[in-house]
Every structure is written in C-alpha cells, then in structure tokens.
Motif scaffolding. Structure first.
Motif, PDB file in Angstrom:
ATOM      1  N   LYS A  16      55.389  49.784  35.558  1.00 42.12           N
ATOM      2  CA  LYS A  16      54.821  50.748  34.605  1.00 42.12           C
ATOM      3  C   LYS A  16      53.387  51.118  34.999  1.00 42.12           C
ATOM      4  CE  LYS A  16      52.957  47.454  31.274  1.00 42.12           C
ATOM      5  NZ  LYS A  16      53.180  46.569  30.142  1.00 42.12           N
ATOM      6  N   PRO A  17      52.905  52.278  34.566  1.00 44.18           N
ATOM      7  CA  PRO A  17      51.533  52.685  34.893  1.00 44.18           C
ATOM      8  C   PRO A  17      50.537  51.619  34.435  1.00 44.18           C
ATOM      9  CG  PRO A  17      52.717  54.484  33.800  1.00 44.18           C
ATOM     10  CD  PRO A  17      53.600  53.267  33.716  1.00 44.18           C
ATOM     11  N   GLY A  18      49.497  51.450  35.211  1.00 46.61           N
ATOM     12  CA  GLY A  18      48.442  50.501  34.830  1.00 46.61           C
ATOM     13  C   GLY A  18      48.663  49.088  35.335  1.00 46.61           C
ATOM     14  N   THR A  19      49.812  48.843  35.975  1.00 48.80           N
ATOM     15  CA  THR A  19      50.100  47.494  36.484  1.00 48.80           C
ATOM     16  C   THR A  19      49.221  47.169  37.700  1.00 48.80           C
ATOM     17  OG1 THR A  19      52.416  47.759  35.817  1.00 48.80           O
ATOM     18  CG2 THR A  19      51.944  45.987  37.391  1.00 48.80           C
ATOM     19  N   HIS A  20      48.760  45.942  37.728  1.00 53.48           N
ATOM     20  CA  HIS A  20      48.122  45.441  38.959  1.00 53.48           C
ATOM     21  C   HIS A  20      49.102  44.500  39.645  1.00 53.48           C
ATOM     22  CE1 HIS A  20      45.455  43.845  41.906  1.00 53.48           C
ATOM     23  NE2 HIS A  20      45.408  42.633  41.371  1.00 53.48           N
ATOM     24  N   ILE A  21      49.369  44.743  40.915  1.00 56.41           N
ATOM     25  CA  ILE A  21      50.324  43.931  41.661  1.00 56.41           C
ATOM     26  C   ILE A  21      49.580  43.027  42.646  1.00 56.41           C
ATOM     27  CG2 ILE A  21      52.319  43.966  43.226  1.00 56.41           C
ATOM     28  CD1 ILE A  21      52.977  46.770  42.133  1.00 56.41           C
ATOM     29  N   VAL A  22      49.881  41.740  42.553  1.00 60.94           N
ATOM     30  CA  VAL A  22      49.320  40.777  43.502  1.00 60.94           C
ATOM     31  C   VAL A  22      50.452  40.397  44.459  1.00 60.94           C
ATOM     32  CG1 VAL A  22      48.187  38.544  43.775  1.00 60.94           C
ATOM     33  CG2 VAL A  22      47.766  39.898  41.705  1.00 60.94           C
ATOM     34  N   ALA A  23      50.404  40.918  45.682  1.00 64.00           N
ATOM     35  CA  ALA A  23      51.495  40.714  46.654  1.00 64.00           C
ATOM     36  C   ALA A  23      51.089  39.591  47.606  1.00 64.00           C
ATOM     37  CB  ALA A  23      51.754  42.002  47.420  1.00 64.00           C
ATOM     38  N   ILE A  24      51.677  38.440  47.366  1.00 66.18           N
ATOM     39  CA  ILE A  24      51.259  37.227  48.089  1.00 66.18           C
ATOM     40  C   ILE A  24      52.228  36.851  49.196  1.00 66.18           C
ATOM     41  CG2 ILE A  24      50.988  34.703  47.807  1.00 66.18           C
ATOM     42  CD1 ILE A  24      48.647  36.230  46.644  1.00 66.18           C
ATOM     43  N   GLU A  28      39.937  52.660  38.512  1.00 65.65           N
ATOM     44  CA  GLU A  28      39.165  53.770  37.939  1.00 65.65           C
ATOM     45  C   GLU A  28      39.724  54.280  36.608  1.00 65.65           C
ATOM     46  OE1 GLU A  28      37.247  56.176  41.528  1.00 65.65           O
ATOM     47  OE2 GLU A  28      39.188  55.338  42.076  1.00 65.65           O
ATOM     48  N   ASN A  29      40.940  53.900  36.258  1.00 66.88           N
ATOM     49  CA  ASN A  29      41.474  54.260  34.926  1.00 66.88           C
ATOM     50  C   ASN A  29      42.612  53.312  34.568  1.00 66.88           C
ATOM     51  OD1 ASN A  29      44.152  55.382  35.759  1.00 66.88           O
ATOM     52  ND2 ASN A  29      42.805  56.784  36.906  1.00 66.88           N
ATOM     53  N   ASP A  30      43.072  53.396  33.334  1.00 67.13           N
ATOM     54  CA  ASP A  30      44.065  52.428  32.849  1.00 67.13           C
ATOM     55  C   ASP A  30      45.490  52.752  33.287  1.00 67.13           C
ATOM     56  OD1 ASP A  30      42.192  50.840  31.742  1.00 67.13           O
ATOM     57  OD2 ASP A  30      42.702  51.228  29.642  1.00 67.13           O
ATOM     58  N   ASP A  31      45.657  53.878  33.952  1.00 64.59           N
ATOM     59  CA  ASP A  31      47.017  54.287  34.316  1.00 64.59           C
ATOM     60  C   ASP A  31      47.388  53.996  35.765  1.00 64.59           C
ATOM     61  OD1 ASP A  31      47.691  55.168  31.805  1.00 64.59           O
ATOM     62  OD2 ASP A  31      46.763  57.134  32.136  1.00 64.59           O
ATOM     63  N   GLU A  32      46.406  53.806  36.599  1.00 70.83           N
ATOM     64  CA  GLU A  32      46.775  53.677  38.009  1.00 70.83           C
ATOM     65  C   GLU A  32      47.436  52.319  38.295  1.00 70.83           C
ATOM     66  OE1 GLU A  32      43.358  54.356  40.514  1.00 70.83           O
ATOM     67  OE2 GLU A  32      42.153  52.837  39.518  1.00 70.83           O
ATOM     68  N   VAL A  33      48.371  52.364  39.231  1.00 67.38           N
ATOM     69  CA  VAL A  33      48.979  51.134  39.748  1.00 67.38           C
ATOM     70  C   VAL A  33      48.114  50.674  40.924  1.00 67.38           C
ATOM     71  CG1 VAL A  33      50.976  50.158  40.967  1.00 67.38           C
ATOM     72  CG2 VAL A  33      51.312  51.709  39.019  1.00 67.38           C
ATOM     73  N   THR A  34      47.680  49.428  40.836  1.00 64.71           N
ATOM     74  CA  THR A  34      46.885  48.887  41.942  1.00 64.71           C
ATOM     75  C   THR A  34      47.702  47.797  42.639  1.00 64.71           C
ATOM     76  OG1 THR A  34      45.827  47.381  40.365  1.00 64.71           O
ATOM     77  CG2 THR A  34      44.613  49.384  40.945  1.00 64.71           C
ATOM     78  N   ILE A  35      47.575  47.734  43.954  1.00 62.71           N
ATOM     79  CA  ILE A  35      48.279  46.705  44.744  1.00 62.71           C
ATOM     80  C   ILE A  35      47.239  45.951  45.551  1.00 62.71           C
ATOM     81  CG2 ILE A  35      49.966  46.237  46.581  1.00 62.71           C
ATOM     82  CD1 ILE A  35      51.305  48.916  45.897  1.00 62.71           C
ATOM     83  N   PHE A  36      47.275  44.630  45.469  1.00 62.32           N
ATOM     84  CA  PHE A  36      46.451  43.826  46.364  1.00 62.32           C
ATOM     85  C   PHE A  36      47.379  43.105  47.328  1.00 62.32           C
ATOM     86  CE2 PHE A  36      44.222  39.656  47.255  1.00 62.32           C
ATOM     87  CZ  PHE A  36      43.404  40.197  48.239  1.00 62.32           C
ATOM     88  N   ASP A  37      47.241  43.427  48.608  1.00 65.81           N
ATOM     89  CA  ASP A  37      48.085  42.828  49.645  1.00 65.81           C
ATOM     90  C   ASP A  37      47.277  41.716  50.312  1.00 65.81           C
ATOM     91  OD1 ASP A  37      49.904  42.251  51.629  1.00 65.81           O
ATOM     92  OD2 ASP A  37      49.705  44.174  52.685  1.00 65.81           O
ATOM     93  N   SER A  38      47.720  40.475  50.092  1.00 69.11           N
ATOM     94  CA  SER A  38      46.998  39.311  50.623  1.00 69.11           C
ATOM     95  C   SER A  38      47.781  38.664  51.751  1.00 69.11           C
ATOM     96  CB  SER A  38      46.793  38.303  49.483  1.00 69.11           C
ATOM     97  OG  SER A  38      46.469  37.038  50.003  1.00 69.11           O
ATOM     98  N   THR A  39      47.202  38.656  52.938  1.00 66.93           N
ATOM     99  CA  THR A  39      47.858  37.982  54.070  1.00 66.93           C
ATOM    100  C   THR A  39      47.180  36.654  54.391  1.00 66.93           C
ATOM    101  OG1 THR A  39      46.493  39.383  55.519  1.00 66.93           O
ATOM    102  CG2 THR A  39      48.788  40.031  55.205  1.00 66.93           C
ATOM    103  N   GLY A  40      45.984  36.453  53.863  1.00 71.57           N
ATOM    104  CA  GLY A  40      45.273  35.182  54.092  1.00 71.57           C
ATOM    105  C   GLY A  40      44.427  35.230  55.352  1.00 71.57           C
ATOM    106  N   MET A  41      43.179  34.775  55.230  1.00 72.07           N
ATOM    107  CA  MET A  41      42.268  34.863  56.375  1.00 72.07           C
ATOM    108  C   MET A  41      41.591  33.517  56.634  1.00 72.07           C
ATOM    109  SD  MET A  41      40.482  38.585  56.005  1.00 72.07           S
ATOM    110  CE  MET A  41      39.521  38.242  54.535  1.00 72.07           C
ATOM    111  N   ALA A  42      41.292  33.277  57.915  1.00 73.54           N
ATOM    112  CA  ALA A  42      40.609  32.034  58.314  1.00 73.54           C
ATOM    113  C   ALA A  42      39.281  31.866  57.572  1.00 73.54           C
ATOM    114  CB  ALA A  42      40.361  32.037  59.822  1.00 73.54           C
TER     115      ALA A  42
END
Lengths: 329, 329
Positions: free
Chosen positions: B217-225, B289-303
């Motif tokens: 749904k709009p506004g979701t933040h996705i943490v892709a681990i 920047e607003n309550d509707d955008e879907v944000t994705i954080f793609d985490s691969t892990g760093m040294a």
C-alpha cells in the motif's frame, strides 16, 4: 572450540630452517598438483610515512588448512612513534573441514624463513652439483637468510658479496664468517662478484642496480629474490635470452616478477618459460640438463609457502605442547 | 605489543543494540563521506557438505581502524561432526597508524546485530513518522533482530508475520510476544500480511517467495534484507517502478542486491536509484518526502558496518577492562 596462540619467540623455537626447506618444497609441489587455491591478495595503502597492510589467503587442500597472512610494511616511523617494528605480520589458520579458527601466530619470522628456503629449494633443483661459490648481490637480512638456507643443503666454499652500502657489506662479512665460518670476499664491483658465481643470489629489492648479461658465466644458477612487484628489477633482461627460466608461479612472475621485464621487452615469450619449480620437483619437467646452461629461478613468493610453513609450526606446537589455548566461544 | 582477545560472551556484554544502531549509522555516514576503503572480499568455496569462508576488509579513516572479518557459513555437518556451529566468524582489528594487530574477537554476534541495526537506521530515515504496524516476511533469527532493533527507535503496535514454515512462525510469535509484549498476528497468506504493513521487512534469504506489487500500500517502507547475493530475490521487481529506492552501497546493490532485479529487467535505470542511505543521513539527499511514497531500503551489508561495530566493542572493552591481553611479540 580452542584456538592456539603462538608468540614470536615460540614460533622461532618451533621450526628450523631445514623444516622450512621441506615446507616450501611441499608448497611448490602442492601448487603444481592442483592442491592449492590462492585468491588475489587484498590490501590497504596508507599515506606516507605509513606503508601498506596486505592480506594473503591460501588453501592447501591436502592438509585442509586455510591460512590468512596479514602483513604490514613501510611504516617507517613505527619504531620511534609506536615502539614497534616498521613491518609486522600475523598468520591466522583455519581448519578447512569446519571453518574454525585454530591458530593465531606471530608471522614476522615466517616471511624471511620461507623466502630463504625458496632459494635453497631452487639450488637443489637447478644448480650444478659441483657448485661451491656463491655471489650475493645485496647483503641485507634476506641475503643472510639465503645463505642460512643454502648452507643446509650444500657445502659453500666461499661467498663473493657486493652491496652499494660498504657498511652493510662489512657487517654481512663479519656476521656470515662468524655464524657459518664461510669466507666472504667483499667485491670491488658487482661485475667482479658476479663473474665468480656458481650460484648468484640477488636480494637488493630491485632498486635498479642491474646485473649485466656479459658478467654471467655459463653454468650459473641465478636466484632472483628481490623483484616481487612492478617497478622492481635486478637483472638485465638479456640474461633471460638463453637461460632456462623457472618461476614459482607463472601467473605472478609474468605480472610482477623479474620475468616481466624480458617479456615486456620481447626478449622472451611466455612459451620460453621452462616451467614452475613445482613441476620440476614433481618430475613433470627436467631441472638442469647440463653444466653449461644458465638457470634462473624467479621467486615472487606465494601464500601457500606461508600456509605449509605455518601449518608445520602449528603441528609442531601441538605435538610439543607449546603455546596458549584460548576459547573464543 | 599487546593484542586484546575477546570471547563471544564478552562481546555480547560489551555492546547493546542501541549502540549498534549508532555504529551502523556511523558506518553509513562514513561510507558516503569518503572515509572508507572496502576492497572486494576474497574467499574459498569448499565442496559440499561444507560451505564457504569469506574475508572482508574495511578501513575506517576517521578512526584509523582496519578490520578483517573471517566468516564461514554453510558447514551443515559441523554440529554433529565437529561440535561447532555451521557458521563462525572472527574479527581482527589493526591500528592503521602502525599496522599492529590490536584485537581478535569472536564475530558471531556482530553480523546479526549490525544487520538488525541497518533496518532500524533505514526506518528512522525513511518510514512514516506515524508508522506502527510491521509486517515480517520470514520469521527466523534475522527477523527477530530487525524487531529488536526497530523496537529501540519506535513504538511497534502490532506485527503481522508470515513464514512458509508454520512451526517457525509459531515460535516467532511466542518469542516476540514474550520478549517485547508486541502482539504478533500469524497471517494466513503473504498477501494478507503485506497489506497491513506500515513497514515491511523481508528476511527470507531470498528463496524466491516474492512479495507482489499490488499488495504494497502507499506509504509503506520496505526493508529488504534477504538478498545479498546473485540468485536471491524477495520482491517483485515491479515494486521498484514508482518507489524511492535507497541502498547501502550502489556498487553492491546494483550487482547483487534486490535492486539488481529491476535493473536487469529494465524496470528502473541506475539513475532511478535515489541514493545511498549515508547520503540521506548526511543531509545530502532528502529522505521520505510525503506519506504516500513507497520507500525501499536495499541492504547488502558492508565491511564498514563490522568495522565501526567491532571498533566500538574494542573501545568499550578497553574502557571497562574486559578481555584478555596477549603479547604476540
């Protein structure tokens, strides 16, 4: 799970040069029998007056030991600023059957020992059986190590030595004569020294002070130690033209060893390289075939030499009950 | 020269999740401020039923600490055959001012902690301020770590959880409810769970059980681990089409993260990646920047996350006088 910790002093007690000659021979044989994985090393270069810290990984399949050597060098202010040497090394051993960290040892003695041993292994494979006179171009620590190792495997009658620093040269003469009782003749010129050689050892770290082609007499075996990086050079590339060229690793030597120079100048092609020393030790290729040929051994140093040597130290420590166990978990 | 040795149990006592959130934030900022060197990792793959052993090197310039993490994984017979876990890790710290080995610590806790913390850092930067409901696709160890970390930085009202193993899911519910008192709703389907999410966390290690585009749904933040290697995937690439895509490292995520998939299918271009999380933390780029955008954080892990976290553990140990000193020379 227990990890064995070994101090420098314990490492020194746990291995002798004769054993290192054996572990380096084992390393070369393993390398040429598909028993080794050595990924490219990784490292960090630090701004001057600091140097670099490198990490070299090796896997010896037959022994199921993985080694990681961390070695620093060129931190010239270390002794005054931090009270530690300008270069240090640690070796970490992992049991490849489980991935467990089985040993952490000081690694500062191993580089010198295994590099010294590499020259001796090449002498056994490539020098004339009646070789007695050694010429040493460069008279620093590694020059001493070469003698220490070769002394184990043949009778050295005299050493002709040259260095661009007269003090270093005098000190070398005094040290070698007192440690081994071998007479050292301080040569007036490189040419004079080289002309005497049955076995010629170059350990100048390749600052560009070249051995010229005409000086090398037939039948000489050359141990080229100092060139292990692009930019270093010790031999006139012309020496390679009619010589039997043997390397520790074709991949490394054609990229950053002494052998790079004649390849780069089209004096030889890759096909002119006789082979890797491991192939000779395994009997896959002949070593010296007559008393007249000039043989060159180009040594750039390989992680597997650290691996087999540190592995032997570890096994000796377990057997002799030396070291301190630590349980990380 | 003294080297500090730290056991797993000591490492666990020396750092809390709140501090790890700080060290991971520090790592991301450092990475986006040219304060970090991370050479490509090197490793050895062993034949089945063994796994791999990897070596990851990081240099944090501001702190002058170099870290090398050795981590093994996938040695599935270890518990029965060798009495050790299927994966282990050690971290070696070097003082970049001298090259000295200053610390050897067990590293098995750090991967879980710093990966958990990465999700929390992204939530601070990218989730809606009024986010209260978390959906967890995957309910293993790292799913718990994510909750442990996010719980430190926001109020979680309920968790909708899904797993392809009902037993794992029930165990997760019981554990989370007893540890944090947060109600866990076991979803009948992935779709049902995802539709509830203010924050969606995927930790399935990317076995191909995809979250579909329409469910988000709009506004979701996705943490892709879960996707840190080629061949893994957790999200339908269509989700990226209109989302704000933030990565830990553009180099890594475009090569082996979740972000590789939409790039590969030409759903987005490299220019559509909003930026690295470090750039947002530094204020170089906007976060949400607003309550509707879907944000994705793609985490691969760093040294560098291991580096800043292990560095903090080391400093805490020195301050609190925890650990054992060993003199290698």
């Amino acid at each position: 799970m227990k990890t064995l910790l070994l101090k420098k002093e314990e490492v020194g007690r746990l291995i002798c040069m004769k054993e290192v000659i054996g572990t380096v021979e084992e390393a070369y044989r393993a390398f040429s029998s598909d028993q080794v994985e050595q990924p490219d090393y990784i490292g960090i270069d630090l701004p001057s007056p600091r140097g670099e810290i490198d990490f070299k990984l090796g896997y010896y399949k037959a022994n199921e030991v993985i080694s990681m050597k961390a070695s620093s060098g060129g931190f010239i202010n270390n002794p005054t600023a931090h009270g530690v040497p300008s270069g240090m090394a640690s070796i970490f051993l992992f049991d490849a059957r489980s991935g467990a960290l089985i040993c952490v040892m000081d690694g500062s003695l191993i580089l010198g020992l295994r590099t010294g041993a590499s020259g001796a292994v090449s002498v056994m494979a490539l020098a004339r059986k009646n070789a007695r006179k050694i010429t040493s171009i460069g008279t620093g620590n590694q020059a001493r190590m070469q003698i220490r190792a070769i002394h184990e495997i043949m009778k050295i009658e005299e050493i002709h030595a040259w260095d661009n620093s007269p003090e270093t040269l005098s000190k070398y003469k005094a040290d070698i004569e007192s440690e081994f009782g071998i007479p050292v003749i301080m040569a007036a010129s490189k040419k004079e020294a080289v002309e005497q050689a049955d076995i010629l050892i170059t350990t100048t770290r390749g600052k560009g002070s070249l051995v010229e082609t005409d000086w090398v007499k037939p039948g000489t075996h050359i141990v080229a130690i100092g060139t292990d990086q692009q930019g270093k050079q010790e031999l006139d590339p012309g020496i390679f033209r009619n010589a039997k060229v043997v390397v520790d690793s074709i991949a490394q030597c054609t990229e950053k060893g002494e052998t790079w120079h004649p390849l780069n100048e089209n004096i030889i092609t890759r096909d002119d390289i006789h082979g890797e020393i491991g192939e000779i030790l395994l009997g896959k290729k002949p070593g010296r075939e007559n008393d007249d040929e000039v043989t060159i051994f180009d040594s750039t140093g390989m992680a597997i030499q650290d691996n087999t040597t540190a592995g032997k130290i570890y096994r000796n420590a377990i057997e002799r009950n030396v070291g301190t166990f630590f349980e990380f978990f």
